[in-house]
Scaffold this motif. Structure first.
Motif, PDB file in Angstrom:
ATOM      1  N   SER A 161       0.824  -1.208   0.000  1.00  0.00           N
ATOM      2  CA  SER A 161       0.000   0.000   0.000  1.00  0.00           C
ATOM      3  C   SER A 161       0.858   1.258   0.000  1.00  0.00           C
ATOM      4  N   HIS A 162       2.104   1.148   0.476  1.00  0.00           N
ATOM      5  CA  HIS A 162       3.023   2.291   0.449  1.00  0.00           C
ATOM      6  C   HIS A 162       3.725   2.417  -0.896  1.00  0.00           C
ATOM      7  N   THR A 163       4.091   1.280  -1.477  1.00  0.00           N
ATOM      8  CA  THR A 163       4.816   1.322  -2.752  1.00  0.00           C
ATOM      9  C   THR A 163       3.885   1.379  -3.956  1.00  0.00           C
ATOM     10  N   HIS A 164       2.625   0.948  -3.767  1.00  0.00           N
ATOM     11  CA  HIS A 164       1.640   0.939  -4.856  1.00  0.00           C
ATOM     12  C   HIS A 164       0.332   1.542  -4.333  1.00  0.00           C
ATOM     13  N   PRO A 165       0.296   2.838  -4.105  1.00  0.00           N
ATOM     14  CA  PRO A 165      -0.892   3.447  -3.490  1.00  0.00           C
ATOM     15  C   PRO A 165      -2.163   3.298  -4.319  1.00  0.00           C
ATOM     16  N   HIS A 166      -2.022   2.986  -5.609  1.00  0.00           N
ATOM     17  CA  HIS A 166      -3.200   2.847  -6.473  1.00  0.00           C
ATOM     18  C   HIS A 166      -3.854   1.475  -6.335  1.00  0.00           C
ATOM     19  N   LEU A 167      -3.166   0.512  -5.699  1.00  0.00           N
ATOM     20  CA  LEU A 167      -3.699  -0.837  -5.568  1.00  0.00           C
ATOM     21  C   LEU A 167      -4.659  -0.929  -4.382  1.00  0.00           C
ATOM     22  N   ASP A 168      -5.660  -1.786  -4.511  1.00  0.00           N
ATOM     23  CA  ASP A 168      -6.521  -2.123  -3.382  1.00  0.00           C
ATOM     24  C   ASP A 168      -5.864  -3.287  -2.648  1.00  0.00           C
ATOM     25  N   ALA A 169      -5.216  -2.983  -1.536  1.00  0.00           N
ATOM     26  CA  ALA A 169      -4.427  -3.996  -0.834  1.00  0.00           C
ATOM     27  C   ALA A 169      -5.281  -5.163  -0.356  1.00  0.00           C
ATOM     28  N   GLU A 170      -6.578  -4.938  -0.127  1.00  0.00           N
ATOM     29  CA  GLU A 170      -7.434  -6.009   0.381  1.00  0.00           C
ATOM     30  C   GLU A 170      -7.733  -7.052  -0.682  1.00  0.00           C
TER      31      GLU A 170
END
Length: 385
Positions: free
Chosen positions: A278-287
């Protein structure tokens, strides 16, 4: 012409002896039957041919052993033809459950996966799993199951069948999952640790096939291990072997749900990896992101470093157990080569050279289904007993 006496001939007795060995063994081949009986290969071949012609056994290719598992063509597997007996399996994860309907040889006939916070609501998990398993039975016209086996992501005491924890699965503490399922389904049930069942699945149908000593690591929302020693599942004195998720890593500040800092599962688990993403790929939905679909250099580096951290702990276990294969399962095990390569690098660095050179590091051949397959295999074995 001789008059039939009604007594079985020598060939009949040999055929029946061979059939009994096939029924009582896992992954038996023609060459294994020669070793077990001491009979000539031609005699075994004739007995096997008769059993095949009578429809009492089948012959199939062996499970894939994975890359680097050795040369040579493995023999075909001889298996008894399944009966009409039906069994059930349940795999409770931390955030889902899976159910399967199978035959008494452990073959999957149908299955389903349901997302659910199992940790937070054991009653909903047990109710939902029982309901979904009944739905599979209804779909296939199955009136009765012979046995159900369930895997639970936490320590299950062998003597009582109770979940013994105040940290992992805290809402399940003191509960007896097998008795709860028996009450809901009216079927004899057994419950055990999910990683141990994953090891059982990989032993019979996955990357552990052909290995007598190996470690299976379920690396998902929690971290657990299943041990196979001398060809048998090893669960320890009280059933708690493999609870490695709370081995502490010196100097790590991550707070674990058990209250300690630096526990393996707090540092190396799906939530930890996704938080870093979530820090390196803020555009991803980590869930919802599937780790196996990430193919960028930053994700590869993160997963490789995760593998190295996990491998540093597993290296010590390799020195203790001296396995011939280290199988990484769960969602992290299915994430791709970067994590597996990281585990391999740390095992090479931290384990004794004689140990590290003897062990393969591979992803689970059954992927995220290893625990479900293992539960079905055990249910089939218990139904046949």
């Amino acid at each position: 012409m001789s008059t039939p006496t009604g007594r079985p001939t020598l060939r009949d007795r040999t055929r029946d002896e061979v059939f009994a060995l096939i029924c009582g063994s896992q992954n038996v081949t023609r060459s294994a039957l020669v070793e077990l009986t001491g009979l000539p290969s031609s005699t075994i071949g004739h007995a096997v041919a008769r059993l095949l012609a009578e429809g009492r056994i089948t012959e199939s290719a062996p499970p894939a052993k994975g890359p680097g598992s050795g040369s040579g063509r493995p023999g075909a597997i001889l298996s008894p033809v399944a009966s009409t007996t039906r069994i059930g399996a349940i795999d409770f994860g931390h955030r889902h459950f899976r159910v399967a309907l199978g035959d008494d040889r452990g073959n999957v006939l149908d299955e389903a996966t349901v997302p659910l916070n199992v940790d937070g609501s054991p009653t909903r998990g047990l109710d939902g799993a029982a309901r979904r398993l009944r739905e599979l039975c209804d779909r296939h016209g199955v009136a009765e199951l012979a046995r159900v086996v369930a895997g639970v992501p936490g320590p299950v005491e062998e003597s009582t069948g109770r979940v013994c924890t105040n940290t992992i699965l805290s809402n399940w503490a003191g509960m007896n999952p097998a008795r709860e399922l028996e009450r809901r389904l009216g079927v004899p049930a057994v419950a055990g640790n999910d990683a141990s069942l994953g090891a059982f699945g990989e032993l019979h149908q996955g990357a552990g096939y052909g290995h007598r000593d190996f470690l299976y690591i379920k690396a998902s929302h929690g971290i657990g291990a299943g041990l196979v020693v001398n060809g048998q599942l090893y669960q320890g004195g009280t059933g708690f072997a493999g609870e490695i998720g709370h081995i502490t890593i010196a100097g790590r500040p991550e707070l674990c749900r058990c209250g300690n800092r630096g526990c393996l599962e707090a540092v190396v688990s799906v939530p930890s990896v996704k938080e870093q993403l979530s820090h390196t790929h803020p555009h991803l939905d980590a869930e919802t992101v599937d780790l196996a679909l990430l193919d960028d250099p930053i994700s590869a580096r993160l997963l490789n470093e995760t593998g190295r951290t996990l491998g540093a702990v597993l290296a010590g276990l390799c020195d203790l157990i001296n396995p011939t294969v280290l199988i990484i399962g769960g969602e992290l095990g299915s994430s791709g080569r970067s994590l597996i390569d990281g585990v391999r690098a740390s095992v090479n660095r931290f384990a004794q050279p004689s140990t590290s050179s003897a062990v393969q590091v591979v992803p689970a051949a059954l992927g995220r289904r290893a625990e479900l397959v293992g539960a079905l295999q055990l249910a089939g074995a218990l139904a046949r007993a």
